[in-house]
Design a protein around this motif. Structure first.
Motif, PDB file in Angstrom:
ATOM      1  N   GLY A  93      -5.416 -11.010 -13.658  1.00  0.00           N
ATOM      2  CA  GLY A  93      -4.370 -10.104 -14.123  1.00  0.00           C
ATOM      3  C   GLY A  93      -4.371  -9.992 -15.637  1.00  0.00           C
ATOM      4  O   GLY A  93      -5.367  -9.676 -16.255  1.00  0.00           O
ATOM      5  N   ARG A 107      -0.698  -9.818 -17.576  1.00  0.00           N
ATOM      6  CA  ARG A 107       0.692  -9.997 -18.008  1.00  0.00           C
ATOM      7  C   ARG A 107       1.136 -11.446 -17.910  1.00  0.00           C
ATOM      8  O   ARG A 107       1.755 -11.986 -18.848  1.00  0.00           O
ATOM      9  CB  ARG A 107       1.599  -9.095 -17.164  1.00  0.00           C
ATOM     10  N   LEU A 159      -1.693  -9.278  -7.542  1.00  0.00           N
ATOM     11  CA  LEU A 159      -1.526  -8.279  -8.603  1.00  0.00           C
ATOM     12  C   LEU A 159      -0.937  -6.961  -8.130  1.00  0.00           C
ATOM     13  O   LEU A 159      -0.584  -6.120  -8.955  1.00  0.00           O
ATOM     14  CB  LEU A 159      -2.882  -8.003  -9.281  1.00  0.00           C
ATOM     15  N   GLU A 184      -0.429  -0.558  -9.753  1.00  0.00           N
ATOM     16  CA  GLU A 184       0.201  -1.871  -9.921  1.00  0.00           C
ATOM     17  C   GLU A 184      -0.747  -2.842 -10.633  1.00  0.00           C
ATOM     18  O   GLU A 184      -0.333  -3.593 -11.531  1.00  0.00           O
ATOM     19  CB  GLU A 184       0.598  -2.441  -8.555  1.00  0.00           C
ATOM     20  N   GLU A 236      -0.495  -4.813 -14.464  1.00  0.00           N
ATOM     21  CA  GLU A 236      -0.685  -6.226 -14.781  1.00  0.00           C
ATOM     22  C   GLU A 236      -1.738  -6.403 -15.882  1.00  0.00           C
ATOM     23  O   GLU A 236      -1.556  -7.196 -16.809  1.00  0.00           O
ATOM     24  CB  GLU A 236      -1.098  -6.997 -13.530  1.00  0.00           C
ATOM     25  N   GLY A 258      -0.628  -5.662 -19.324  1.00  0.00           N
ATOM     26  CA  GLY A 258       0.311  -6.636 -19.881  1.00  0.00           C
ATOM     27  C   GLY A 258      -0.228  -7.384 -21.088  1.00  0.00           C
ATOM     28  O   GLY A 258       0.524  -8.066 -21.779  1.00  0.00           O
TER      29      GLY A 258
END
Length: 425
Positions: free
Chosen positions: A145, A147, A173, A179, A183, A186
């Motif tokens: 990911g 974030r 994730l 979506e 992540e 981030g």
């Protein structure tokens, strides 16, 4: 006198500190970094990379370019292939056993018995090493990911980089490209430039929206920079001009994109002269790697033996393109995968370029897919000829007994690639 434990023993203890292998949050990392007196605040300038595919290769190319300019570069990557030491490169050199053991001891003592995942505590150890060793740059690759990844603790990096985003690790994730892109995005920090590799339109929209909120200057493929090939050359262009360069040392059409992303990153850092070295000097094992010597190569005889660690549908597609561009030769796969992956999605594009598949279980991995299940998935993906083998070596023997001049590709997982590299010496 009892001998002090080595790095393997300490890493083993670290594995027991938290019941979950993956548990995305930054709370435990912040606690440990505070106990270590915040090494993340004392790092050489940071280049932070996230993405689904291409992070490792892009990082290797950026490092090659910076080192060719005479800079000392720290680099953090995961997972490792053969030894944990591969994850931590200090000022250009893999960390030594003595240094790693001392570092892990300090980090383990600072954490005490408090819960923390293996990736989190080893990331904190890497940051501590980087903060205490002089260098000009720090390259940080996210583990999963962005974030909530343990590497996402640097308040103001020099640059962020987002490589191609695709479906992978959906259980952590998110189920959609949007979506997952959220992540990955981030890692963007207010006002810090970000280089963006080619993306699905849905992913790019998410990245651009977050960048707009944070005032992040973006350098996006197709808008601010372009890369292609012409007559066996790599051609890169941005507002500063056009570069005609040798093809990347790393094989495959996807490496053209990774090279372009690395060059865009170097130029964003003011290292315009490092572009050629980024493409031609980078070395990154288990990315469509031709094995040339060792016990497995000897076992293969006149067959070619290749290795690749890609493991999601996008990786399967680029791997199929790479195989299709090679001189024609009967191609057989030796495949082992983890049960967190989309096996049919990964194998479907490969069914058109390979004549057969030998399925193996990955030794020592609790989440390995049993060989029989991988063989069934391969048939569902379109492979007409599938079988299972007890080991990579057994599969090589079976393939070469029938097709002595085959092209054999060991694939499906970085963990399987690591085992193959160890078996090959």
């Amino acid at each position: 006198m009892t001998e002090a434990p080595g790095s393997d023993a300490i890493l083993g203890r670290m594995m027991t500190l938290h019941p979950k292998v993956i548990d995305l949050t930054l709370d435990r990392v912040w606690r440990l970094l505070a106990a270590l007196d915040h090494p993340e605040r004392g790092l050489p300038p940071v280049i932070h990379l996230a993405g689904t595919n291409g992070k490792g290769s892009t990082q290797a190319m950026i490092r090659a370019g910076l080192e060719a300019s005479g800079d000392r570069v720290h680099a953090y990557t995961s997972p490792h292939l053969a030894r944990f030491h591969e994850r931590i490169r200090l000022a250009g050199e893999l960390i030594s056993e003595d240094a790693l053991t001392a570092l892990l001891d300090r980090t383990h003592a600072a954490n005490g018995p408090d819960p923390i995942t293996y990736f989190e505590i080893t990331t904190a150890a890497a940051l501590l090493a980087f903060a205490e060793t002089p260098a000009e740059w720090t390259l940080l690759e996210t583990g999963l990911g962005g974030r909530l990844d343990a590497t996402n603790v640097v308040e103001r990096p020099a640059l962020t980089v987002i490589t191609p985003v695709d479906l992978d690790h959906q259980q952590y994730l998110g189920e959609t490209i949007e979506e997952i892109a959220g992540e990955k995005a981030g890692i963007l920090k207010r006002g810090v430039p970000c280089v963006v590799a080619p993306q699905h339109e849905a992913a790019l929209e998410v990245i651009e929206a977050r960048a707009a909120r944070l005032g992040v200057p973006l350098m996006v493929h197709g808008q601010h920079w372009h890369v292609t090939t012409e007559r066996d050359h790599l051609v890169y262009q941005d507002e500063r001009g056009l570069l005609d360069l040798p093809l990347p040392r790393l094989r495959g059409p996807h490496q053209i994109v990774n090279a372009g992303t690395a060059i865009a990153s170097l130029r964003a850092l003011g290292r315009n002269e490092a572009a050629a070295e980024a493409a031609t000097r980078a070395n990154w094992p288990a990315r469509m790697q031709r094995l040339s010597r060792g016990p497995l190569v000897d076992l293969a005889g006149e067959a070619e033996l290749w290795l690749d660690g890609g493991h999601n549908p996008a990786a399967g597609s680029v791997l199929a393109q790479t195989l299709g561009a090679l001189p024609q030769r009967p191609t057989h796969l030796i495949c082992g995968m983890l049960n967190t992956k989309d096996i049919v999605g990964y194998l479907r594009p490969l069914a058109g370029v390979a004549q057969g598949l030998h399925a193996v279980s990955i030794p020592g991995e609790a989440n390995t897919v049993p060989a029989a299940d991988t063989a069934r998935a391969a048939r569902a993906a379109g492979f007409a000829e599938t079988t299972k083998a007890e080991s990579v070596a057994q599969a090589i023997r079976a393939i070469t007994a029938r097709v002595p001049s085959a092209r054999i590709l060991i694939c499906g997982s970085l963990y399987l690639a690591g085992h193959a590299l160890r078996d090959n010496g």
